[in-house]
Design a protein around this motif. Structure first.
Motif, PDB file in Angstrom:
ATOM      1  N   SER A 139       0.828  -1.211   0.000  1.00 42.08           N
ATOM      2  CA  SER A 139       0.000   0.000   0.000  1.00 42.08           C
ATOM      3  C   SER A 139       0.856   1.252   0.000  1.00 42.08           C
ATOM      4  O   SER A 139       0.546   2.237  -0.681  1.00 42.08           O
ATOM      5  CB  SER A 139      -0.935  -0.010   1.214  1.00 42.08           C
ATOM      6  OG  SER A 139      -1.870  -1.057   1.123  1.00 42.08           O
ATOM      7  N   ASP A 399      -1.855  -5.202   5.960  1.00 42.87           N
ATOM      8  CA  ASP A 399      -3.271  -4.842   5.918  1.00 42.87           C
ATOM      9  C   ASP A 399      -3.981  -5.605   7.032  1.00 42.87           C
ATOM     10  O   ASP A 399      -3.357  -6.324   7.809  1.00 42.87           O
ATOM     11  CB  ASP A 399      -3.887  -5.149   4.550  1.00 42.87           C
ATOM     12  CG  ASP A 399      -3.732  -6.606   4.131  1.00 42.87           C
ATOM     13  OD1 ASP A 399      -3.562  -7.483   5.017  1.00 42.87           O
ATOM     14  OD2 ASP A 399      -3.798  -6.893   2.924  1.00 42.87           O
ATOM     15  N   ASP A 414     -11.474  -2.857  10.815  1.00 36.99           N
ATOM     16  CA  ASP A 414     -10.882  -2.719   9.486  1.00 36.99           C
ATOM     17  C   ASP A 414     -11.071  -1.312   8.948  1.00 36.99           C
ATOM     18  O   ASP A 414     -10.187  -0.760   8.281  1.00 36.99           O
ATOM     19  CB  ASP A 414     -11.513  -3.724   8.522  1.00 36.99           C
ATOM     20  CG  ASP A 414     -11.105  -5.150   8.820  1.00 36.99           C
ATOM     21  OD1 ASP A 414     -10.334  -5.354   9.778  1.00 36.99           O
ATOM     22  OD2 ASP A 414     -11.564  -6.057   8.106  1.00 36.99           O
ATOM     23  N   ARG A 418      -8.488   1.583   7.109  1.00 39.59           N
ATOM     24  CA  ARG A 418      -8.744   2.224   5.824  1.00 39.59           C
ATOM     25  C   ARG A 418      -8.804   3.741   5.963  1.00 39.59           C
ATOM     26  O   ARG A 418      -8.417   4.483   5.054  1.00 39.59           O
ATOM     27  CB  ARG A 418     -10.049   1.701   5.227  1.00 39.59           C
ATOM     28  CG  ARG A 418      -9.975   0.256   4.756  1.00 39.59           C
ATOM     29  CD  ARG A 418     -11.156  -0.102   3.877  1.00 39.59           C
ATOM     30  NE  ARG A 418     -12.423  -0.041   4.589  1.00 39.59           N
ATOM     31  CZ  ARG A 418     -12.958  -1.052   5.272  1.00 39.59           C
ATOM     32  NH1 ARG A 418     -12.313  -2.213   5.319  1.00 39.59           N
ATOM     33  NH2 ARG A 418     -14.117  -0.930   5.882  1.00 39.59           N
TER      34      ARG A 418
END
Length: 448
Positions: A139, A399, A414, A418
């Motif tokens: 990412s 992640d 989660d 994000r």
């Protein structure tokens, strides 16, 4: 602050391989969608208890489609299972672990001069691996268009314990060798060898700080990100190290690896009750052994090199919560127990991390260098491990799936990753790119 986010890929993701031509030779790298990964690349070789020897240019094509093996290690005493919840990325331990993995945008061209981050993992100098799935930089590379190099190096008795018989600081010498490889080869991946940031967390951050003390280190990287380095317990360790070295000298150099690791664990168990906080991290850099100066010179050396390297130095607000959770009488007396816990967390965080980070930044500035001091606040909400040690890592690397079941994600959804991950990755990337301090993440960071 300008985030310089990566635009959408110019072409559809491709899977397959590509040959990267560079000073190391021909590396057969793996295309992973919009990323190019060159994995398990050997940067040096070393016999047991011997310094590394830089890997020469290969005359044959090198298969770089895999992952670097982990260094030999006993089970992680903290239970920070950064290797992931399953075996989707097995990293079998090997003494032939002087390897690195490059992750770059697949469409990066040689000479593009992208900023480079060299990631040095933590784990108290006894555990972890550069290619652990929780440290995947995908990412960060995709969003910020930079190059990340993850380094695996020797740990424990094989890398961070020595005396007049067995060399000390072999793990630091490994890291210097890896940085030399980066300087020689990273342009082939689109990276800029003149814009290298050494980034480490916990023992990895401690290693970055100590690389600044070496004659070679400040010439191999230009910025440093030092996260949660336990610099408060890095001094006055000589007697402990000497006791451990004498005990482990009884194990022959050519002993089976299992015998050596078992002896390491026995010695570690004996050290903690005798040496207090320092015994909680018994392995680490040793002053007065190459490539480090004597302990009485370290402050002067850090001050002397300050103008050469910009640093981002920080701690988490409740570092010690990771180590103290469940160790107070909170269940029997929630209010009193909570107060005791927070008092202990605050005191231990300051002693091991906070005050030493303040001194590091103050000295660096007095020496004429640029230094940014941050505190990771953990974001909105309250849970037992808010802003504890390592809780910033899931926002920077890996992640939610990679960190599944790891304690530092307790109480975090989660959606939080994000929401908070992209701005924190942008802040770190901007420092690597320009040296600018983080400014757009007030819910996560306090910046001095």
């Amino acid at each position: 602050m300008t985030h310089h986010a990566t635009p959408a890929p110019r072409s559809a993701p491709v899977h397959g391989t590509r040959v990267v031509h560079g000073p190391a030779g021909e590396l057969l790298a793996r295309l992973d969608g919009d990323l190019l990964r060159a994995g398990a690349v050997r940067y040096a070789r070393a016999d047991r208890f011997r310094p590394p020897v830089d890997e020469p240019r290969s005359t044959e094509p090198v298969d770089a489609t895999g992952w670097s093996p982990s260094a030999p290690q006993p089970p992680d005493p903290l239970g920070l299972d950064v290797f992931g919840p399953d075996s989707s990325r097995p990293l079998p331990p090997s003494e032939d672990c002087l390897r690195l993995t490059v992750t770059a945008p697949a469409d990066a061209a040689p000479g593009e001069d992208l900023p480079v981050i060299v990631w040095i993992h933590g784990g108290s100098y006894v555990s972890g691996a550069g290619d652990a799935i929780s440290y995947d930089p995908a990412s960060l590379v995709r969003e910020q268009r930079l190059v990340v190099v993850a380094v695996t190096y020797r740990l424990g008795v094989l890398g961070f314990l020595g005396d007049e018989v067995r060399p000390a600081n072999l793990g630091l010498l490994d890291l210097l060798s890896a940085l030399r490889w980066v300087r020689r080869n990273i342009a082939a991946f689109g990276g800029d060898p003149a814009a290298v940031t050494a980034m480490g967390e916990s023992a990895g951050g401690d290693a970055v700080a100590h690389l600044l003390l070496t004659a070679e280190g400040p010439g191999l990287f230009h910025r440093a990100i030092i996260q949660s380095a336990p610099l408060g317990i890095s001094r006055r360790r000589a007697a402990m190290n000497a006791t451990m070295a004498r005990a482990l000298r009884q194990v022959p150099d050519d002993a089976p690896l299992g015998v050596l690791l078992a002896a390491q664990q026995r010695v570690t168990r004996r050290v903690l009750p005798r040496h207090g906080l320092r015994g909680a991290m018994p392995f680490g850099p040793q002053y007065g052994f190459a490539p480090l100066p004597s302990e009485d010179r370290r402050e002067a050396v850090w001050a002397r090199v300050a103008a050469d390297v910009e640093v981002l130095v920080g701690t988490n607000a409740r570092e010690a919560a990771l180590f103290l959770a469940g160790r107070t009488p909170g269940e029997r007396a929630p209010v009193v127990g909570g107060l005791l816990l927070e008092g202990a967390v605050s005191a231990l965080t300051a002693a091991v991390y906070g005050r030493a980070a303040d001194r590091f930044v103050d000295r660096h500035r007095r020496g004429g260098g640029r230094a940014v001091r941050y505190t990771f606040l953990g974001g909105p909400g309250h849970h037992p491990l808010r802003a504890a040690h390592a809780t910033e890592l899931p926002l920077l690397l890996g992640d939610a799936a990679a960190w599944q079941g790891v304690p530092v994600l307790a109480g975090r959804e989660d959606a939080d990753l994000r929401t908070w991950g992209p701005p924190l990755r942008a802040a770190w990337a901007e420092f690597a790119r320009s040296g600018r301090p983080p400014t757009d993440v007030p819910d996560l960071l306090h910046v001095d």
